[in-house]
Design a protein around this motif. Structure first.
Motif, PDB file in Angstrom:
ATOM      1  N   VAL A  64      60.081  56.617   8.866  1.00 39.86           N
ATOM      2  CA  VAL A  64      60.475  55.265   9.263  1.00 39.86           C
ATOM      3  C   VAL A  64      59.302  54.305   9.102  1.00 39.86           C
ATOM      4  N   TRP A  65      58.116  54.718   9.588  1.00 37.84           N
ATOM      5  CA  TRP A  65      56.960  53.837   9.474  1.00 37.84           C
ATOM      6  C   TRP A  65      56.556  53.619   8.032  1.00 37.84           C
ATOM      7  N   SER A  66      56.760  54.612   7.201  1.00 40.19           N
ATOM      8  CA  SER A  66      56.481  54.465   5.775  1.00 40.19           C
ATOM      9  C   SER A  66      57.337  53.348   5.185  1.00 40.19           C
ATOM     10  N   MET A  67      58.584  53.275   5.602  1.00 35.57           N
ATOM     11  CA  MET A  67      59.482  52.219   5.122  1.00 35.57           C
ATOM     12  C   MET A  67      59.071  50.850   5.653  1.00 35.57           C
ATOM     13  N   VAL A  68      58.712  50.815   6.936  1.00 34.56           N
ATOM     14  CA  VAL A  68      58.286  49.537   7.540  1.00 34.56           C
ATOM     15  C   VAL A  68      57.048  49.000   6.830  1.00 34.56           C
ATOM     16  N   ILE A  69      56.068  49.867   6.610  1.00 30.98           N
ATOM     17  CA  ILE A  69      54.827  49.440   5.962  1.00 30.98           C
ATOM     18  C   ILE A  69      55.081  49.030   4.519  1.00 30.98           C
ATOM     19  N   SER A  70      55.955  49.777   3.834  1.00 32.66           N
ATOM     20  CA  SER A  70      56.289  49.445   2.454  1.00 32.66           C
ATOM     21  C   SER A  70      56.883  48.049   2.346  1.00 32.66           C
ATOM     22  N   LEU A  71      57.759  47.714   3.282  1.00 30.19           N
ATOM     23  CA  LEU A  71      58.395  46.398   3.274  1.00 30.19           C
ATOM     24  C   LEU A  71      57.428  45.317   3.729  1.00 30.19           C
ATOM     25  N   ALA A  72      56.578  45.644   4.710  1.00 26.60           N
ATOM     26  CA  ALA A  72      55.629  44.661   5.235  1.00 26.60           C
ATOM     27  C   ALA A  72      54.665  44.180   4.164  1.00 26.60           C
ATOM     28  N   LYS A  73      54.324  45.060   3.216  1.00 25.93           N
ATOM     29  CA  LYS A  73      53.395  44.683   2.148  1.00 25.93           C
ATOM     30  C   LYS A  73      53.940  43.544   1.290  1.00 25.93           C
ATOM     31  N   LYS A  74      55.252  43.347   1.319  1.00 28.95           N
ATOM     32  CA  LYS A  74      55.856  42.291   0.512  1.00 28.95           C
ATOM     33  C   LYS A  74      55.778  40.922   1.185  1.00 28.95           C
ATOM     34  N   VAL A  75      55.530  40.881   2.491  1.00 27.47           N
ATOM     35  CA  VAL A  75      55.494  39.594   3.194  1.00 27.47           C
ATOM     36  C   VAL A  75      54.178  39.327   3.919  1.00 27.47           C
ATOM     37  N   ILE A  76      53.315  40.338   4.004  1.00 28.61           N
ATOM     38  CA  ILE A  76      52.040  40.194   4.712  1.00 28.61           C
ATOM     39  C   ILE A  76      50.898  40.400   3.714  1.00 28.61           C
ATOM     40  N   PRO A  77      49.859  39.520   3.687  1.00 31.28           N
ATOM     41  CA  PRO A  77      49.628  38.458   4.671  1.00 31.28           C
ATOM     42  C   PRO A  77      50.589  37.288   4.523  1.00 31.28           C
ATOM     43  N   ILE A  78      50.824  36.615   5.637  1.00 28.71           N
ATOM     44  CA  ILE A  78      51.745  35.490   5.670  1.00 28.71           C
ATOM     45  C   ILE A  78      51.160  34.316   4.880  1.00 28.71           C
ATOM     46  N   ASN A  79      52.019  33.647   4.141  1.00 28.84           N
ATOM     47  CA  ASN A  79      51.591  32.477   3.371  1.00 28.84           C
ATOM     48  C   ASN A  79      51.360  31.296   4.310  1.00 28.84           C
ATOM     49  N   VAL A  80      50.123  30.804   4.370  1.00 32.28           N
ATOM     50  CA  VAL A  80      49.783  29.680   5.254  1.00 32.28           C
ATOM     51  C   VAL A  80      49.330  28.449   4.463  1.00 32.28           C
ATOM     52  N   GLU A  81      49.662  28.407   3.183  1.00 31.28           N
ATOM     53  CA  GLU A  81      49.188  27.328   2.323  1.00 31.28           C
ATOM     54  C   GLU A  81      49.603  25.939   2.799  1.00 31.28           C
ATOM     55  N   ASP A  82      50.766  25.831   3.445  1.00 34.82           N
ATOM     56  CA  ASP A  82      51.278  24.523   3.858  1.00 34.82           C
ATOM     57  C   ASP A  82      51.041  24.224   5.341  1.00 34.82           C
ATOM     58  N   LEU A  83      50.225  25.040   5.994  1.00 34.15           N
ATOM     59  CA  LEU A  83      50.000  24.859   7.430  1.00 34.15           C
ATOM     60  C   LEU A  83      49.320  23.526   7.724  1.00 34.15           C
ATOM     61  N   LYS A  84      49.931  22.729   8.601  1.00 30.95           N
ATOM     62  CA  LYS A  84      49.377  21.435   9.001  1.00 30.95           C
ATOM     63  C   LYS A  84      49.227  21.325  10.528  1.00 30.95           C
ATOM     64  N   ILE A  85      50.202  21.890  11.261  1.00 26.24           N
ATOM     65  CA  ILE A  85      50.190  21.783  12.716  1.00 26.24           C
ATOM     66  C   ILE A  85      50.245  23.187  13.314  1.00 26.24           C
ATOM     67  N   LEU A  86      49.176  23.551  14.004  1.00 27.64           N
ATOM     68  CA  LEU A  86      49.032  24.903  14.546  1.00 27.64           C
ATOM     69  C   LEU A  86      49.220  24.909  16.054  1.00 27.64           C
ATOM     70  N   GLY A  87      49.928  25.909  16.551  1.00 22.78           N
ATOM     71  CA  GLY A  87      50.067  26.122  17.989  1.00 22.78           C
ATOM     72  C   GLY A  87      49.339  27.393  18.392  1.00 22.78           C
ATOM     73  N   ILE A  88      48.575  27.334  19.475  1.00 22.69           N
ATOM     74  CA  ILE A  88      47.839  28.504  19.976  1.00 22.69           C
ATOM     75  C   ILE A  88      48.226  28.762  21.424  1.00 22.69           C
ATOM     76  N   ASP A  89      48.562  29.995  21.722  1.00 21.45           N
ATOM     77  CA  ASP A  89      48.890  30.377  23.097  1.00 21.45           C
ATOM     78  C   ASP A  89      48.545  31.846  23.271  1.00 21.45           C
ATOM     79  N   GLU A  90      48.857  32.390  24.421  1.00 16.89           N
ATOM     80  CA  GLU A  90      48.552  33.798  24.686  1.00 16.89           C
ATOM     81  C   GLU A  90      49.654  34.422  25.525  1.00 16.89           C
ATOM     82  N   ILE A  91      49.787  35.734  25.402  1.00 14.84           N
ATOM     83  CA  ILE A  91      50.708  36.472  26.257  1.00 14.84           C
ATOM     84  C   ILE A  91      49.987  37.695  26.798  1.00 14.84           C
TER      85      ILE A  91
END
Length: 401
Positions: free
Chosen positions: A125-152
């Protein structure tokens, strides 16, 4: 059967079936492949190599594809190579769409249950998750203009926190930081690159000093603003503290007066903290009882309502600033802590009136992260949790080419 399988460019040549399993022998329709070294198209078949691949089930039966991943010989390089298949990764025993279906289950459940329900191991299962994650991570932040920062909080009551980074324009999670130290946050943000950091126009946050100084250091073109909902939170907390203190003060009153105050203040917390315009008829009656029993709480409640309205009604930076200054003067005898905090952060607080950016989106994301943590039965591995969290917001509708 080829139509039923619905894999573009793939033809079913033969089928074998049992009560629980359907095995489909398939081939790729095209006769050529591109050399990964020189990109030259090759027609020269070098070898046939068959392997088994798991695909989406059909009804109650699992589907196994018997795939011929051909090897060609490049006429230019004179070296053999395996063809690239659109529906399955190299050396993978599952199709992209099957991995996508399993990963979607993981996002809303836990790995053990997903593995059990699909007849897989946790490692598969984790092999599948990691395989799919490689297609979207790292996240594209090229258009980032307004950032929110918080904590949990990771573990309630243990003082362990992670920092949440959010694009307030797209309302999507950008990343998580394993601790709230400046060095860790800076490390994650520096990975975005100087170009992205310099184009950030605004950073909305709560009143945590570490974040403010860090943003001023690495996002030099960004305006720091304080989220109005965090301001409302500290005002509400001080109002509730006053309510509790009034109950303690009532201990010195006569038995009759004490009973009146206790009766009025009992169960009044959410009546006091909720916006007055949203109260039910019964809650409004309770509010009047509280105000009659405690003039101090009555004044503080009215100031709390005024505080909310000044953010709602102020149309310009000048109007909002003047109304806030007026409120601070009136509120200081009653909201000493809140007023002191707002004064320390005054430029960042009034910045809200200029752009009206709110961190409410981050609060919503925090709630979903907490739900995700509960679905996974706790927080054991930060990296795995981050993968699941990022996929929750960036999970694509179709990765199966």
């Amino acid at each position: 059967m080829t139509k039923l399988l619905n894999l573009p460019g793939v033809i079913v040549e033969d089928t074998k079936e049992t009560k629980e399993t359907l095995i489909l022998s398939v081939r790729v329709e095209k006769k050529t492949a591109a050399c990964p070294r020189c990109s030259r198209i090759s027609h020269r078949l070098h070898q046939n190599k068959t392997h088994l691949v798991r695909d989406l089930p059909m009804g109650d039966r699992e589907v196994i594809l018997k795939v011929n991943r051909r090897r060609f010989k490049c006429e230019n390089c004179q070296k053999p190579f395996s063809e690239t298949l659109d529906f399955v990764g190299n050396k993978k025993s599952f199709t992209y769409r099957y991995a996508q279906a399993v990963t979607e289950q993981v996002i809303h459940s836990d790995v053990s249950n997903v593995a059990k329900n699909n007849g897989l191991t946790s490692e598969e299962v984790w092999s599948m998750v990691i395989s799919l994650a490689k297609k979207v991570i790292p996240i594209n932040v090229e258009d980032l203009k307004i950032l929110g920062i918080d904590e949990i909080s990771l573990v309630k009551g243990q003082g362990k926190f992670i920092v949440v980074l959010v694009d307030l324009e797209t309302h999507k999670l950008l990343g998580l930081v394993p601790s709230r130290t400046q060095s860790q946050i800076e490390k994650v943000m520096q990975e975005w690159g100087e170009k992205v950091l310099s184009q950030i126009e605004e950073v909305s946050m709560d009143m945590t000093g570490n974040y403010k100084s860090l943003v001023q250091k690495i996002c030099q073109n960004a305006q720091v603003t304080v989220d109005r909902f965090h301001l409302t939170k500290i005002v509400n907390e001080e109002l509730n503290t006053a309510r509790i203190d009034q109950k303690k003060t009532a201990e010195s009153l006569s038995a009759k007066e004490r009973a009146k105050v206790f009766s009025s203040l009992k169960g009044s917390k959410y009546t006091l903290l909720k916006n007055e315009k949203n109260l039910s008829k019964k809650q409004k009656e309770k509010l009047e009882q509280v105000k009659q029993a405690s003039p101090t709480v009555a004044i503080m409640h009215d100031l709390k309502e005024e505080f909310h309205l000044l953010f709602e009604e102020s149309k310009t930076l000048g109007e909002g600033t003047l109304r806030l200054i007026d409120w601070l003067k009136k509120a200081e005898p009653y909201y000493r802590n809140s007023v002191a905090t707002i004064k320390r952060w005054f430029p960042e607080v009034v910045g809200y009136f200029e752009r009206r950016t709110t961190n409410g989106i981050v609060e919503g994301i925090n709630n979903r992260l907490k739900l995700l943590k509960r679905c996974g039965f706790g927080f054991k591995n930060f990296h795995n949790f981050e993968l699941r969290a990022l996929l929750l917001w960036h999970f694509p509708p179709n990765l199966a080419h």
